[in-house]
Design a protein around this motif. Sequence first.
Motif, short mmCIF file in Angstrom:
data_model
loop_
_atom_site.label_atom_id
_atom_site.label_comp_id
_atom_site.label_asym_id
_atom_site.label_seq_id
_atom_site.Cartn_x
_atom_site.Cartn_y
_atom_site.Cartn_z
N ARG A 12 1.39 1.65 -10.45
CA ARG A 12 0.20 0.83 -10.67
C ARG A 12 0.28 0.17 -12.05
O ARG A 12 0.01 -1.03 -12.20
CB ARG A 12 -1.04 1.70 -10.56
CG ARG A 12 -2.32 0.90 -10.38
CD ARG A 12 -3.53 1.73 -10.69
NE ARG A 12 -3.66 2.89 -9.79
CZ ARG A 12 -4.27 2.81 -8.61
NH1 ARG A 12 -4.73 1.65 -8.19
NH2 ARG A 12 -4.40 3.88 -7.86
N ILE A 56 -5.54 7.61 -7.18
CA ILE A 56 -5.58 6.92 -5.88
C ILE A 56 -6.85 6.08 -5.81
O ILE A 56 -7.85 6.36 -6.48
CB ILE A 56 -5.56 7.93 -4.71
CG1 ILE A 56 -6.79 8.87 -4.79
CG2 ILE A 56 -4.28 8.77 -4.73
CD1 ILE A 56 -6.88 9.85 -3.62
N ASP A 57 -6.79 5.02 -4.99
CA ASP A 57 -7.99 4.17 -4.81
C ASP A 57 -8.98 4.85 -3.89
O ASP A 57 -10.18 4.75 -4.08
CB ASP A 57 -7.58 2.81 -4.25
CG ASP A 57 -6.69 2.05 -5.23
OD1 ASP A 57 -7.14 1.86 -6.38
OD2 ASP A 57 -5.55 1.74 -4.88
N ARG A 58 -8.45 5.52 -2.86
CA ARG A 58 -9.35 6.25 -1.98
C ARG A 58 -8.63 7.39 -1.31
O ARG A 58 -7.43 7.32 -1.04
CB ARG A 58 -9.96 5.31 -0.93
CG ARG A 58 -8.95 4.59 -0.06
CD ARG A 58 -9.67 3.65 0.92
NE ARG A 58 -8.69 2.88 1.70
CZ ARG A 58 -8.12 3.35 2.80
NH1 ARG A 58 -8.39 4.56 3.24
NH2 ARG A 58 -7.24 2.60 3.47
N ARG A 81 0.83 -1.20 0.00
CA ARG A 81 0.00 0.00 0.00
C ARG A 81 0.87 1.26 0.00
O ARG A 81 1.74 1.41 0.87
CB ARG A 81 -0.92 0.04 1.20
CG ARG A 81 -1.83 1.29 1.20
CD ARG A 81 -2.68 1.37 2.43
NE ARG A 81 -3.62 0.26 2.52
CZ ARG A 81 -4.40 0.02 3.59
NH1 ARG A 81 -4.31 0.82 4.63
NH2 ARG A 81 -5.22 -1.02 3.60
N GLU A 94 -2.60 -1.10 -3.20
CA GLU A 94 -3.58 -0.03 -3.02
C GLU A 94 -2.86 1.32 -2.90
O GLU A 94 -1.72 1.39 -2.42
CB GLU A 94 -4.39 -0.29 -1.74
CG GLU A 94 -5.58 0.65 -1.59
CD GLU A 94 -6.30 0.46 -0.25
OE1 GLU A 94 -5.68 -0.10 0.68
OE2 GLU A 94 -7.46 0.89 -0.14
N VAL A 95 -3.51 2.37 -3.38
CA VAL A 95 -2.96 3.71 -3.23
C VAL A 95 -3.96 4.58 -2.47
O VAL A 95 -5.11 4.72 -2.89
CB VAL A 95 -2.64 4.36 -4.59
CG1 VAL A 95 -2.06 5.77 -4.38
CG2 VAL A 95 -1.67 3.50 -5.40
N VAL A 96 -3.53 5.10 -1.33
CA VAL A 96 -4.36 6.00 -0.53
C VAL A 96 -3.71 7.38 -0.59
O VAL A 96 -2.49 7.50 -0.52
CB VAL A 96 -4.46 5.52 0.92
CG1 VAL A 96 -5.40 6.42 1.71
CG2 VAL A 96 -4.92 4.07 0.97
N GLY A 117 -8.43 8.50 -10.85
CA GLY A 117 -7.86 7.17 -10.71
C GLY A 117 -6.40 7.17 -10.29
O GLY A 117 -5.69 6.18 -10.46
N ALA A 144 2.16 7.25 -8.50
CA ALA A 144 1.13 6.24 -8.28
C ALA A 144 0.74 5.58 -9.59
O ALA A 144 0.67 4.35 -9.68
CB ALA A 144 -0.09 6.88 -7.61
N GLU A 189 -8.90 10.99 -6.74
CA GLU A 189 -9.69 9.74 -6.74
C GLU A 189 -10.45 9.62 -8.06
O GLU A 189 -10.43 8.58 -8.72
CB GLU A 189 -10.66 9.74 -5.57
CG GLU A 189 -11.51 8.46 -5.50
CD GLU A 189 -12.55 8.53 -4.40
OE1 GLU A 189 -13.00 9.64 -4.05
OE2 GLU A 189 -12.94 7.45 -3.88
N THR A 231 -1.29 14.78 -3.59
CA THR A 231 -1.81 13.97 -4.71
C THR A 231 -1.84 14.76 -6.01
O THR A 231 -2.76 14.65 -6.81
CB THR A 231 -3.25 13.49 -4.38
OG1 THR A 231 -4.07 14.66 -4.18
CG2 THR A 231 -3.27 12.63 -3.12
#
Lengths: 305, 305
Positions: A23, A50-52, A5, A30-32, A48, A19, A45, A11
């Motif tokens: 990816r 980051i995942d969340r 992760r 996962e990327v937060v 795309g 990221a 987000e 961001t």
Amino acid sequence: MMFRRLALIGTGLIGGSLALALRERGEVGEVVGYSRRLDTRLAAERLGLIDRPADSIAEAVAGADLVFVATPVKAMDAVLGELAACLPGDALVTDGGSVKGAVVERARAHLSAGQLARFVPGHPIAGRERSGPEAATADLYRGHRVILTPIEENRAEDVARIEAMWQATGARIERLEVAHHDHVLAATSHLPHAAAYAMVSALARLAERYEVFRYAAGGFRDFTRIASSDPVMWRDICLDNRDEILVMLDHYRAELDCLRDMLESADGEKIEHYFHEAKAVRDALYPVAQANGANPVSEADETGR
Amino acid sequence: MMFRRLALIGTGLIGGSLALALRERGEVGEVVGYSRRLDTRLAAERLGLIDRPADSIAEAVAGADLVFVATPVKAMDAVLGELAACLPGDALVTDGGSVKGAVVERARAHLSAGQLARFVPGHPIAGRERSGPEAATADLYRGHRVILTPIEENRAEDVARIEAMWQATGARIERLEVAHHDHVLAATSHLPHAAAYAMVSALARLAERYEVFRYAAGGFRDFTRIASSDPVMWRDICLDNRDEILVMLDHYRAELDCLRDMLESADGEKIEHYFHEAKAVRDALYPVAQANGANPVSEADETGR
């Protein structure tokens, strides 16, 4: 997969592009992402990157085994302070700051010995005109240099993991001493930016500036392109790398004085020799830059994080 | 048709492009060209820039009603000296020199009162990476500025004819006083070139220059692009416009000193304000340059004739 992760602190262009690259290569699970501004987190987000999104640095790094601090250098003091309180025991940390000495100083001030050992400072020399999440691309770092400046506290295997992570983005990794990085960047990036801002200011002070600028052509446009860089970022870079920049400014002033003397004495032979030497160096620099696979660059290149 | 016969003294990029543009518009009958080097003359003929090469300035201008002196500024002293002896009584003369004061001085030294009256000095601000006859194009001047610097001896109708001639190439014509032209160009072109040569020299003197240059990225590349300009041309421009360049160099050094003081005292507020003002001026300059229809420019732009 290198990392389970990734936590992005910041961001925007720099964090988001890392990221995307990791990816794409399947090197991250996962990327937060956390950004100070909510809209930046939500855009990341939506795009795309980051995942969340996370609502705090603590939430972002919880369960992360890699943390990338991609904020402006000025914000890193606060970020490192918060990280000290919430960094998972096994998480590696790296950053994208343009000045390494000041960042390492802040890390030493905030992080525990164990945390410091897992903080591997770095500086990806890449950028674009635009910034923010919308500007992020998976290939931003391909062919560009990333300078790692390991500190004595780092373990060799941790530095190797960060290096492998950057290699996965297609970047060309270099290792420099912290102080040496700041010296080299003062010469190739910080001084030229300062000189470009000063050039525009010198002309802007002329009484007939409006008319003068009407005749500015390509040479002036290229020469002053970096004067369109972000004033706040560059203020911070100047303050963070003040001593090295002052030294380089003095070198540059000495060159201008030397050229002024040749001009004053109308020494055509010396002037031609001086220009010839500079042209030779500059022309020689080009094929090198090409061979290094540097992408076409923009005014935002190395504008500093 | 504006002119019966154009004589080019200098059949390279600048002269050849004017000939192509006027021919394309049907504004010139015959084009005769002279260059010091035989291969340049023959290349100009082979490429269709001129109808026939001449073996001397006298042969080139015989029967011409327009003479365009498109040689490096340094050569103009000799050229004007020869023209004085062979210029047809009805021929208009203009040039493409980057420094007007020195050219007018040479014209006054060599030409008769009648010849001087028909010499309308000018400076097309356009160029390309490449030079020589092979680089000439009919649209080199389209959208670019051409500065005319009429002298008191000129007749209004002669200046108007030269202006109409340049308008036919698609250029945007401006009129400036001779001294004012040299002042403005010192600021927007000559000073930046000197500063770029000095920047490369400053870095080249560093003991670790080879390593430093390895990290030079886009900002440095743009900033120093004009340091790849021709050293001999720029030596001559510096010598010909020495006084104005010295004044601008001192303005620039004063700006660097002022920036150095802010940095020395770590005055972040002042530094940010300084950078912000410069960026605002530089960003404002851009749309202007676009509105002016300036073509995409190259390191060779305004590298001086």
